[in-house]
Design an enzyme around this catalytic site. Structure first.
Site, mmCIF file in Angstrom:
data_model
loop_
_atom_site.group_PDB
_atom_site.id
_atom_site.type_symbol
_atom_site.label_atom_id
_atom_site.label_comp_id
_atom_site.label_asym_id
_atom_site.label_seq_id
_atom_site.Cartn_x
_atom_site.Cartn_y
_atom_site.Cartn_z
ATOM 1 N N GLY A 12 0.774 -1.234 0.000
ATOM 2 C CA GLY A 12 0.000 0.000 0.000
ATOM 3 C C GLY A 12 0.805 1.285 0.000
ATOM 4 O O GLY A 12 0.296 2.320 0.432
ATOM 5 N N ASN A 14 1.551 3.146 -2.534
ATOM 6 C CA ASN A 14 0.845 4.112 -3.392
ATOM 7 C C ASN A 14 -0.426 4.608 -2.717
ATOM 8 O O ASN A 14 -0.749 5.799 -2.803
ATOM 9 C CB ASN A 14 0.513 3.482 -4.747
ATOM 10 C CG ASN A 14 1.697 3.491 -5.685
ATOM 11 O OD1 ASN A 14 2.081 4.530 -6.198
ATOM 12 N ND2 ASN A 14 2.316 2.323 -5.881
ATOM 13 N N LYS A 70 -16.279 -14.378 -7.439
ATOM 14 C CA LYS A 70 -15.883 -13.090 -8.029
ATOM 15 C C LYS A 70 -17.071 -12.120 -8.041
ATOM 16 O O LYS A 70 -16.948 -10.955 -7.674
ATOM 17 C CB LYS A 70 -15.366 -13.352 -9.455
ATOM 18 C CG LYS A 70 -15.071 -12.127 -10.249
ATOM 19 C CD LYS A 70 -13.709 -11.581 -9.914
ATOM 20 C CE LYS A 70 -13.424 -10.324 -10.701
ATOM 21 N NZ LYS A 70 -13.151 -9.175 -9.854
ATOM 22 N N MET A 95 -4.893 -6.460 -7.057
ATOM 23 C CA MET A 95 -4.422 -7.525 -7.935
ATOM 24 C C MET A 95 -5.529 -8.336 -8.623
ATOM 25 O O MET A 95 -5.295 -9.459 -9.060
ATOM 26 C CB MET A 95 -3.519 -8.488 -7.131
ATOM 27 C CG MET A 95 -2.315 -7.811 -6.509
ATOM 28 S SD MET A 95 -1.296 -6.954 -7.720
ATOM 29 C CE MET A 95 -0.395 -8.340 -8.385
ATOM 30 N N ARG A 96 -6.727 -7.797 -8.689
ATOM 31 C CA ARG A 96 -7.804 -8.516 -9.373
ATOM 32 C C ARG A 96 -8.342 -7.695 -10.529
ATOM 33 O O ARG A 96 -8.259 -6.468 -10.514
ATOM 34 C CB ARG A 96 -8.986 -8.744 -8.434
ATOM 35 C CG ARG A 96 -8.743 -9.737 -7.371
ATOM 36 C CD ARG A 96 -9.953 -9.805 -6.454
ATOM 37 N NE ARG A 96 -9.538 -10.266 -5.166
ATOM 38 C CZ ARG A 96 -9.388 -11.541 -4.845
ATOM 39 N NH1 ARG A 96 -9.679 -12.471 -5.721
ATOM 40 N NH2 ARG A 96 -8.966 -11.889 -3.643
ATOM 41 N N ILE A 98 -11.313 -5.969 -12.414
ATOM 42 C CA ILE A 98 -12.553 -5.341 -11.944
ATOM 43 C C ILE A 98 -13.719 -5.923 -12.742
ATOM 44 O O ILE A 98 -13.692 -5.951 -13.976
ATOM 45 C CB ILE A 98 -12.478 -3.811 -12.144
ATOM 46 C CG1 ILE A 98 -11.360 -3.222 -11.284
ATOM 47 C CG2 ILE A 98 -13.807 -3.132 -11.841
ATOM 48 C CD1 ILE A 98 -11.588 -3.314 -9.796
ATOM 49 N N ASN A 112 -5.877 3.028 -12.759
ATOM 50 C CA ASN A 112 -4.912 2.044 -12.233
ATOM 51 C C ASN A 112 -3.504 2.555 -12.505
ATOM 52 O O ASN A 112 -3.270 3.313 -13.455
ATOM 53 C CB ASN A 112 -5.112 0.700 -12.949
ATOM 54 C CG ASN A 112 -4.179 -0.371 -12.404
ATOM 55 O OD1 ASN A 112 -3.952 -0.460 -11.197
ATOM 56 N ND2 ASN A 112 -3.618 -1.178 -13.301
ATOM 57 N N HIS A 114 0.260 1.083 -13.349
ATOM 58 C CA HIS A 114 0.920 -0.151 -13.773
ATOM 59 C C HIS A 114 2.430 0.080 -13.920
ATOM 60 O O HIS A 114 2.849 1.081 -14.505
ATOM 61 C CB HIS A 114 0.335 -0.651 -15.100
ATOM 62 C CG HIS A 114 0.912 -1.968 -15.490
ATOM 63 N ND1 HIS A 114 0.534 -3.147 -14.872
ATOM 64 C CD2 HIS A 114 1.887 -2.292 -16.369
ATOM 65 C CE1 HIS A 114 1.252 -4.139 -15.380
ATOM 66 N NE2 HIS A 114 2.072 -3.655 -16.290
#
Ligand code: GRF
Length: 203
Positions: A12, A14, A70, A95-96, A98, A112, A114
């Site tokens: 965490g 960021n 999910k 890490m999933r 959306i 996001n 990356h």
């Protein structure tokens, strides 16, 4: 007041950086933080540093089928986002993928970060793969769509690979760039029209 939620999975850095910066803008509010991994150290750090921000640990129900798991996770997340009248969502190491319900509701309002110059190195371990290739890399801020790190690029900045780099030096160069770039999204949001919704509007 524009309300932003953060979704995170890991350490965490960021998320904490964004929250610290958000506090410097009187027109922004972090509505809530959602963490989906039991071993994430972020909830404890938040309770210590920003006790006023609601934090939710929302984990998948392992007893359900993959598909139902999910869908149920996304439903729970969406419900918390709406409970706090969230208008924008920032993924900070989440890490999933959306799911469609959240994507539909927050279309064009989910960002996001990356760790590569997309479209190079989408997916996991992007810094490690660039380092193995002895390739310069970068950081990308993009809007989230249904694909893997495939949404429109908003901000991008490269950083070099040095022959003498260890992986940790290479990654820490990237991380510094992440902390510099992601807060720029806060200014983009500040300059965007508000998206507050009528309470009770159907999802
Ligand atoms: C960062 O490298 C980010 O680019 C990627 O996930 C990592 C999260 O790191 N999406 P942290 O948890 O914010 O330190």
């Amino acid at each position: 007041m524009k309300k932003i939620a953060i979704l995170a999975s890991g350490t965490g850095t960021n998320a904490l950086n964004l929250i610290g910066k958000a506090f410097t803008y009187s027109d922004l509010k972090i509505s809530c933080v959602i963490v989906d991994q039991p071993d994430s150290t972020l909830p404890e750090k938040l309770t210590e540093e920003f006790p006023q921000i609601p934090v939710y640990k929302i984990f998948p129900d392992e007893s359900l089928s993959k598909e139902n798991r999910k869908a149920q996770l996304d439903k729970k997340i969406l419900s918390q986002l709406n409970k706090h009248q969230t208008e924008w969502v920032l993924l900070a190491g989440y890490m999933r993928m959306i799911g469609p319900a959240i994507l539909r509701y927050f279309e064009g309002r989910i960002y996001n970060i990356h760790p590569s110059l997309l479209p190079c190195y989408p997916g996991l371990r992007a810094y490690e793969r660039a380092f193995t290739d002895k390739s310069s890399s970068g950081v990308t801020i993009h809007l989230v769509d249904a694909g893997l790190d495939s949404g429109p690029v908003i901000i991008q900045k490269p950083f070099p690979y040095e022959e003498s780099d260890t992986l940790s030096e290479f990654m820490s160069r990237g991380k510094k760039l992440e902390w510099e770039l992601y807060p720029k999204v806060l200014e983009i949001i500040l300059n965007s029209p508000s998206h507050s919704r009528v309470m009770g509007e159907s999802l």
